[in-house]
Scaffold this motif. Structure first.
Motif, PDB file in Angstrom:
ATOM      1  N   ALA A   7       0.843  -1.195   0.000  1.00  0.00           N
ATOM      2  CA  ALA A   7       0.000   0.000   0.000  1.00  0.00           C
ATOM      3  C   ALA A   7       0.883   1.252   0.000  1.00  0.00           C
ATOM      4  O   ALA A   7       1.985   1.248   0.533  1.00  0.00           O
ATOM      5  CB  ALA A   7      -0.908  -0.013   1.223  1.00  0.00           C
ATOM      6  N   PHE A   8       0.375   2.313  -0.599  1.00  0.00           N
ATOM      7  CA  PHE A   8       1.069   3.599  -0.672  1.00  0.00           C
ATOM      8  C   PHE A   8       1.257   4.134   0.753  1.00  0.00           C
ATOM      9  O   PHE A   8       0.297   4.322   1.475  1.00  0.00           O
ATOM     10  CB  PHE A   8       0.198   4.557  -1.491  1.00  0.00           C
ATOM     11  N   ARG A   9       2.514   4.345   1.154  1.00  0.00           N
ATOM     12  CA  ARG A   9       2.762   4.734   2.545  1.00  0.00           C
ATOM     13  C   ARG A   9       3.680   5.946   2.649  1.00  0.00           C
ATOM     14  O   ARG A   9       4.533   6.003   3.522  1.00  0.00           O
ATOM     15  CB  ARG A   9       3.401   3.569   3.330  1.00  0.00           C
ATOM     16  N   ARG A  10       3.595   6.898   1.733  1.00  0.00           N
ATOM     17  CA  ARG A  10       4.451   8.082   1.816  1.00  0.00           C
ATOM     18  C   ARG A  10       3.774   9.140   2.674  1.00  0.00           C
ATOM     19  O   ARG A  10       2.561   9.130   2.841  1.00  0.00           O
ATOM     20  CB  ARG A  10       4.720   8.631   0.424  1.00  0.00           C
ATOM     21  N   GLN A  11       4.603  10.101   3.171  1.00  0.00           N
ATOM     22  CA  GLN A  11       4.010  11.174   3.981  1.00  0.00           C
ATOM     23  C   GLN A  11       3.315  12.205   3.094  1.00  0.00           C
ATOM     24  O   GLN A  11       2.272  12.746   3.443  1.00  0.00           O
ATOM     25  CB  GLN A  11       5.079  11.879   4.834  1.00  0.00           C
ATOM     26  N   HIS A  12       3.957  12.500   1.945  1.00  0.00           N
ATOM     27  CA  HIS A  12       3.432  13.546   1.049  1.00  0.00           C
ATOM     28  C   HIS A  12       3.212  12.982  -0.355  1.00  0.00           C
ATOM     29  O   HIS A  12       3.809  11.965  -0.718  1.00  0.00           O
ATOM     30  CB  HIS A  12       4.444  14.690   0.912  1.00  0.00           C
ATOM     31  N   LEU A  13       2.436  13.708  -1.154  1.00  0.00           N
ATOM     32  CA  LEU A  13       2.397  13.443  -2.600  1.00  0.00           C
ATOM     33  C   LEU A  13       2.814  14.746  -3.275  1.00  0.00           C
ATOM     34  O   LEU A  13       2.003  15.651  -3.462  1.00  0.00           O
ATOM     35  CB  LEU A  13       1.001  13.012  -3.066  1.00  0.00           C
ATOM     36  N   LEU A  14       4.102  14.821  -3.620  1.00  0.00           N
ATOM     37  CA  LEU A  14       4.640  16.059  -4.199  1.00  0.00           C
ATOM     38  C   LEU A  14       4.804  15.953  -5.713  1.00  0.00           C
ATOM     39  O   LEU A  14       4.951  16.967  -6.393  1.00  0.00           O
ATOM     40  CB  LEU A  14       5.987  16.404  -3.550  1.00  0.00           C
ATOM     41  N   GLY A  15       4.815  14.739  -6.227  1.00  0.00           N
ATOM     42  CA  GLY A  15       4.960  14.548  -7.669  1.00  0.00           C
ATOM     43  C   GLY A  15       4.832  13.083  -8.008  1.00  0.00           C
ATOM     44  O   GLY A  15       4.790  12.222  -7.115  1.00  0.00           O
ATOM     45  N   ILE A  16       4.794  12.809  -9.316  1.00  0.00           N
ATOM     46  CA  ILE A  16       4.818  11.412  -9.780  1.00  0.00           C
ATOM     47  C   ILE A  16       6.267  10.916  -9.800  1.00  0.00           C
ATOM     48  O   ILE A  16       6.523   9.725  -9.621  1.00  0.00           O
ATOM     49  CB  ILE A  16       4.186  11.306 -11.188  1.00  0.00           C
ATOM     50  N   GLU A  17       7.198  11.858  -9.989  1.00  0.00           N
ATOM     51  CA  GLU A  17       8.612  11.479 -10.038  1.00  0.00           C
ATOM     52  C   GLU A  17       8.989  10.720  -8.759  1.00  0.00           C
ATOM     53  O   GLU A  17       8.680  11.156  -7.649  1.00  0.00           O
ATOM     54  CB  GLU A  17       9.489  12.738 -10.156  1.00  0.00           C
ATOM     55  N   GLY A  18       9.614   9.581  -8.934  1.00  0.00           N
ATOM     56  CA  GLY A  18      10.076   8.809  -7.783  1.00  0.00           C
ATOM     57  C   GLY A  18       9.084   7.764  -7.303  1.00  0.00           C
ATOM     58  O   GLY A  18       9.434   6.905  -6.496  1.00  0.00           O
ATOM     59  N   HIS A 310      -3.217   7.627   6.431  1.00  0.00           N
ATOM     60  CA  HIS A 310      -3.166   6.298   7.044  1.00  0.00           C
ATOM     61  C   HIS A 310      -2.628   6.377   8.485  1.00  0.00           C
ATOM     62  O   HIS A 310      -3.225   5.852   9.416  1.00  0.00           O
ATOM     63  CB  HIS A 310      -2.285   5.394   6.184  1.00  0.00           C
ATOM     64  N   ARG A 311      -1.500   7.100   8.643  1.00  0.00           N
ATOM     65  CA  ARG A 311      -0.872   7.174   9.975  1.00  0.00           C
ATOM     66  C   ARG A 311      -1.727   8.048  10.912  1.00  0.00           C
ATOM     67  O   ARG A 311      -1.938   7.686  12.066  1.00  0.00           O
ATOM     68  CB  ARG A 311       0.546   7.739   9.847  1.00  0.00           C
ATOM     69  N   ALA A 312      -2.234   9.169  10.386  1.00  0.00           N
ATOM     70  CA  ALA A 312      -3.059  10.057  11.233  1.00  0.00           C
ATOM     71  C   ALA A 312      -4.312   9.331  11.721  1.00  0.00           C
ATOM     72  O   ALA A 312      -4.872   9.667  12.764  1.00  0.00           O
ATOM     73  CB  ALA A 312      -3.455  11.302  10.433  1.00  0.00           C
ATOM     74  N   ARG A 313      -4.746   8.310  10.966  1.00  0.00           N
ATOM     75  CA  ARG A 313      -5.930   7.551  11.359  1.00  0.00           C
ATOM     76  C   ARG A 313      -5.572   6.355  12.242  1.00  0.00           C
ATOM     77  O   ARG A 313      -6.401   5.496  12.494  1.00  0.00           O
ATOM     78  CB  ARG A 313      -6.693   7.077  10.112  1.00  0.00           C
ATOM     79  N   GLY A 314      -4.314   6.312  12.670  1.00  0.00           N
ATOM     80  CA  GLY A 314      -3.923   5.279  13.639  1.00  0.00           C
ATOM     81  C   GLY A 314      -3.214   4.091  13.029  1.00  0.00           C
ATOM     82  O   GLY A 314      -2.885   3.131  13.724  1.00  0.00           O
TER      83      GLY A 314
END
Ligand code: CP
Length: 316
Positions: A7-18, A310-314
């Motif tokens: 599952a997608f587990r990044r803190q931010h979505l700043l771009g598609i790059e990476g 995800h993290r903010a929801r526990g």
């Protein structure tokens, strides 16, 4: 829903790059489920209940801002639209001070659009919450690329192996950059079409084809993605006249006839009818997916909000 370890587990979505292909696919899978929810009369969930989303738009927007607001509200978040025009930014407060001020109010998500490339990533370094890039200068517009991919996948059944033409003002387009990265990551072939003055520099090695002859570039493509001529980002003249631009690079039935017989027509909006696209092509419900793109925008933004909280929801 995907397995937790995929599952997608990044803190931010700043771009598609990476992003990895599986992360993009995870977001598209989540969004698919929200499309069905959004078509029902009762659309509201409480997944984000108790969380706060702040939309901070330094540039105008109809589609992105409204769909992020709807997405947050449909998931049960408290959504605040900060109006830059009546904020302390007008008194000279900097982007970083604005970010730190908002951060002190403990938001869970900041959705930010800014006219400078890189401004959203800079802001993200000064806050603790999730940050979503809603378009920064001519750099990236990741949720637009995701909603475009969802539109293509639902209309064509796949992305891998398709040939997608991205046409027009590539030079100033964050939509083009994010789409190129995403389409290549998912196995599509990409053709860039535009006048020599508006093509993207430094894309050798990306694995894309470049065309200045629109008729040649459109031959046999499965998807035609038109771009707005972004005069607000132009200093000086990039095209001789709007009339001439439409003649050579405007999408008409005549040019569309060179694409695959079932080629899909797309445009991120806002459209300039009679400049980059003929209004009758844009309104052709058999060929145009432009309003589908708007619909997919809400679902994709719900998926991104769900993944980033995800993290903010526990979750761990
Ligand atoms: N496609 C897009 O970003 O549209 P808005 O400027 O209306 O948000």
């Amino acid at each position: 829903m995907p397995e937790p370890d995929l599952a997608f587990r990044r803190q931010h979505l700043l771009g598609i790059e990476g992003l990895e292909a599986w992360e993009i696919l995870d977001l598209l899978e989540r969004a698919d489920a929200y499309v069905e929810l959004n078509r029902q009369t009762a659309k509201k969930l409480d997944l984000l209940r108790g969380l706060t989303q702040v939309n901070l738009f330094f540039e105008t927007s109809t589609r992105t801002r409204t769909s992020f607001e709807l997405a947050g509200k449909r998931l049960g978040a408290d959504v605040v639209n900060m109006s830059v025009g009546v904020s302390a930014i007008k008194k000279g407060e900097t982007l970083i001070d604005t970010a730190m001020t908002l951060n002190a109010m403990h938001p869970d998500v900041l959705v930010v659009r800014h006219h400078e490339s890189g401004a959203v990533a800079l802001l993200a370094r000064h806050v603790r919450c999730a940050v979503i890039n809603a378009g920064d200068g001519s750099h990236e517009h990741p949720t637009q690329a995701l909603l475009d991919a969802l539109t293509i996948r639902r209309r064509k059944g796949r992305i891998a192996g398709l040939t997608v033409a991205i046409c027009g003002d590539l030079l100033h387009s964050r939509v083009a950059r994010s789409n190129i990265l995403l389409l290549l990551a998912l196995g599509a072939r990409v053709r860039l079409i535009g006048p020599p003055t508006l093509l993207l520099p430094h894309v050798e090695g990306w694995g894309v084809e470049m065309h200045t002859d629109m008729r040649r570039g459109l031959t046999g493509v499965d998807v035609v993605m038109m771009l707005r001529l972004q005069t607000e980002r132009m200093q000086g003249s990039y095209v001789p006249s709007v009339r001439e631009y439409f003649h050579y690079y405007g999408l008409t039935y005549d040019k569309l006839a060179l694409a695959s017989p079932d080629a899909l027509v797309m445009h991120p909006g806002p459209m300039n009818r009679g400049v980059e696209i003929d209004g009758v092509v844009a309104d052709d419900i058999d060929r145009s997916a432009i309003l589908d793109q708007v619909e997919m925008g809400v679902a994709v933004r719900m998926a991104v909000l769900e993944a980033l909280t995800h993290r903010a929801r526990g979750g761990n």
